[in-house]
Design a protein around this motif. Sequence first.
Motif, PDB file in Angstrom:
ATOM      1  N   SER A  89      82.733  60.042  19.200  1.00  0.00           N
ATOM      2  CA  SER A  89      84.356  59.723  19.659  1.00  0.00           C
ATOM      3  C   SER A  89      84.218  59.919  21.365  1.00  0.00           C
ATOM      4  O   SER A  89      83.335  60.466  21.801  1.00  0.00           O
ATOM      5  CB  SER A  89      85.086  60.621  19.152  1.00  0.00           C
ATOM      6  OG  SER A  89      85.082  61.881  20.089  1.00  0.00           O
ATOM      7  N   ILE A  90      84.965  58.939  22.001  1.00  0.00           N
ATOM      8  CA  ILE A  90      84.913  58.905  23.221  1.00  0.00           C
ATOM      9  C   ILE A  90      85.446  60.267  24.084  1.00  0.00           C
ATOM     10  O   ILE A  90      84.825  60.688  25.088  1.00  0.00           O
ATOM     11  CB  ILE A  90      86.168  58.015  23.628  1.00  0.00           C
ATOM     12  CG1 ILE A  90      85.686  56.580  23.358  1.00  0.00           C
ATOM     13  CG2 ILE A  90      86.194  58.065  25.171  1.00  0.00           C
ATOM     14  CD1 ILE A  90      84.550  55.671  23.816  1.00  0.00           C
ATOM     15  N   LYS A  91      86.185  60.963  23.393  1.00  0.00           N
ATOM     16  CA  LYS A  91      86.695  62.265  23.679  1.00  0.00           C
ATOM     17  C   LYS A  91      85.346  63.210  23.874  1.00  0.00           C
ATOM     18  O   LYS A  91      85.028  64.009  24.781  1.00  0.00           O
ATOM     19  CB  LYS A  91      87.695  62.853  22.841  1.00  0.00           C
ATOM     20  CG  LYS A  91      88.926  63.323  23.647  1.00  0.00           C
ATOM     21  CD  LYS A  91      89.907  63.793  22.232  1.00  0.00           C
ATOM     22  CE  LYS A  91      91.338  64.017  23.069  1.00  0.00           C
ATOM     23  NZ  LYS A  91      92.210  64.652  21.835  1.00  0.00           N
ATOM     24  N   ARG A 101      80.972  55.446  28.966  1.00  0.00           N
ATOM     25  CA  ARG A 101      80.913  53.851  29.499  1.00  0.00           C
ATOM     26  C   ARG A 101      79.776  53.300  28.377  1.00  0.00           C
ATOM     27  O   ARG A 101      80.126  52.023  27.697  1.00  0.00           O
ATOM     28  CB  ARG A 101      80.437  53.721  30.766  1.00  0.00           C
ATOM     29  CG  ARG A 101      81.448  53.653  31.828  1.00  0.00           C
ATOM     30  CD  ARG A 101      81.010  52.972  33.088  1.00  0.00           C
ATOM     31  NE  ARG A 101      81.850  53.509  34.130  1.00  0.00           N
ATOM     32  CZ  ARG A 101      81.226  54.408  35.045  1.00  0.00           C
ATOM     33  NH1 ARG A 101      80.052  54.141  35.057  1.00  0.00           N
ATOM     34  NH2 ARG A 101      81.922  54.758  36.106  1.00  0.00           N
ATOM     35  N   THR A 102      78.959  54.012  28.051  1.00  0.00           N
ATOM     36  CA  THR A 102      77.781  53.520  27.222  1.00  0.00           C
ATOM     37  C   THR A 102      78.330  53.348  25.870  1.00  0.00           C
ATOM     38  O   THR A 102      77.814  52.040  25.109  1.00  0.00           O
ATOM     39  CB  THR A 102      76.532  54.404  27.289  1.00  0.00           C
ATOM     40  OG1 THR A 102      76.096  54.585  28.395  1.00  0.00           O
ATOM     41  CG2 THR A 102      75.433  54.222  26.280  1.00  0.00           C
ATOM     42  N   ILE A 103      79.021  54.318  25.390  1.00  0.00           N
ATOM     43  CA  ILE A 103      79.525  54.070  24.064  1.00  0.00           C
ATOM     44  C   ILE A 103      80.514  52.882  23.867  1.00  0.00           C
ATOM     45  O   ILE A 103      80.569  51.988  22.963  1.00  0.00           O
ATOM     46  CB  ILE A 103      80.224  55.517  23.584  1.00  0.00           C
ATOM     47  CG1 ILE A 103      79.392  56.516  23.443  1.00  0.00           C
ATOM     48  CG2 ILE A 103      81.038  55.245  22.216  1.00  0.00           C
ATOM     49  CD1 ILE A 103      79.747  57.728  23.291  1.00  0.00           C
ATOM     50  N   ARG A 104      81.662  52.841  24.778  1.00  0.00           N
ATOM     51  CA  ARG A 104      82.431  51.651  24.975  1.00  0.00           C
ATOM     52  C   ARG A 104      81.467  49.970  24.749  1.00  0.00           C
ATOM     53  O   ARG A 104      81.980  49.254  24.379  1.00  0.00           O
ATOM     54  CB  ARG A 104      83.264  51.730  26.195  1.00  0.00           C
ATOM     55  CG  ARG A 104      84.368  52.656  26.091  1.00  0.00           C
ATOM     56  CD  ARG A 104      85.333  52.703  27.331  1.00  0.00           C
ATOM     57  NE  ARG A 104      86.144  53.806  27.372  1.00  0.00           N
ATOM     58  CZ  ARG A 104      87.338  53.800  26.777  1.00  0.00           C
ATOM     59  NH1 ARG A 104      87.656  52.927  25.864  1.00  0.00           N
ATOM     60  NH2 ARG A 104      88.204  55.184  26.670  1.00  0.00           N
ATOM     61  N   GLU A 105      80.463  50.177  25.911  1.00  0.00           N
ATOM     62  CA  GLU A 105      79.638  49.147  25.849  1.00  0.00           C
ATOM     63  C   GLU A 105      79.141  48.873  24.410  1.00  0.00           C
ATOM     64  O   GLU A 105      79.014  47.493  24.214  1.00  0.00           O
ATOM     65  CB  GLU A 105      78.635  49.200  26.777  1.00  0.00           C
ATOM     66  CG  GLU A 105      79.259  49.168  28.222  1.00  0.00           C
ATOM     67  CD  GLU A 105      78.575  47.941  29.390  1.00  0.00           C
ATOM     68  OE1 GLU A 105      77.475  47.636  28.955  1.00  0.00           O
ATOM     69  OE2 GLU A 105      79.305  47.309  29.915  1.00  0.00           O
TER      70      GLU A 105
END
Length: 423
Positions: free
Chosen positions: A212-214, A226-230
Amino acid sequence: MTRSYALVDCNNFYVSCERLFRPELKRRPVVILSNNDGCVVSRSQEAKKLNIPMATPLFKVEQLLKRHRVEIFSSNYTLYADISSRVMQTLETFSPQVEIYSIDEAFLDLTGLITAEARYDYGQEIRQTVQRHVGIPVCVGIAPTKTLAKLANHGAKTYPATNGVVDLSRPERRDRLLKITPVSEIWGVGKRTLLRLQHMGIHTAWDLSALSIKTARRQFSVVMERTIRELRGEACIDIDAQPAPQQQVICSRSFGEKISAYAPLRETVCEFAARAAEKLRHNRQLARMITVSVRTSAYSAEDPCYANSASGSLPSYSNDSRQIIARATSLLQTVWKDGYRYAKAGVMLSDLSLDSPFQPDLFDDPSCRARNTALMKAMDQINHGGSGSIWLGGQRPQRDWFMNRAHLSPAYTTRWEQLPIVS
Ligand SMILES: [Mg+2]
């Protein structure tokens, strides 16, 4: 609009450069040694199969190399930098936005340039053209984000069935590759982060993309977010936020407005050199080689085309802006030609070494080095303090100094007297 990036990365780059001029070494094990013939820094596929590890000191593998008759080369940075700029020049014809990431890698922005269906073939065309024009094998990874393009490239290198090109535009393909790729292969995941991730039960790239981003922001940083979003397909890493390459420091940009006079081009190159030197100090590294490149636009029909680059050594391993700017200026003089409208320039620092523990050479005065380090530190503090900046002028050009390179190949492409002879 969904973005589209291609990451083009040369295969075993230093080895491939040496093989260009020694074709009999194809399919033979070859290794390249770092500065002063210290460690293995590049291996051919055959050498990798012999289990010669990367970054091993030469003395540890000398017997193994002898036994398997492995061909050994000292790093020939002048050759590699020249071949690199030929590769980059070829890549410029495939996209108006080419971002040189390291000596052997570049991101091409393909957004809006070609349809989704044509991307794989475009990748193949890039491969074949670089092979035909320069003779260097490359792999191409295509995806909607840079992190995924890196991953796609890794897939293209790892799986021969891909024929050197992987396109992750389709989410099913992306997810399949994420599931079989270890998280250690993800761009920007370093050794320390890797341990923490493994501790959390995150082993594949897929596991990481599901974090999770959180949690990512809380337990790691905005970089991890950012890495995860990418990895999920949301482009959010730009040129200034991306992880730095390890073996070179590069500052290369297209100009807002084309430059046709020497003085402003010199100022720009000096600024790039100063920024590269600053990055080097930030990474706690020193450099021995510097390359300056300039080019006109490949996309302007009315302007004549010109592209050139030159490399040279610094007087010793250095991260001193004054030395780096002085050398950049003298190199620029050798590639500058009147009558062109320049669109892009770059400064690359290579042959890097950590600034501590650093083995000074015979000509080094330690007290002088300490004073210079203090001066550079003060300069960085002023330049980042927001109260203006310090500008350095040019200095007298330096001559090349001796270093230990017993296995050095000739400067085939940049010295007349060392041109290869075909009989
Ligand atoms: Mg490579």
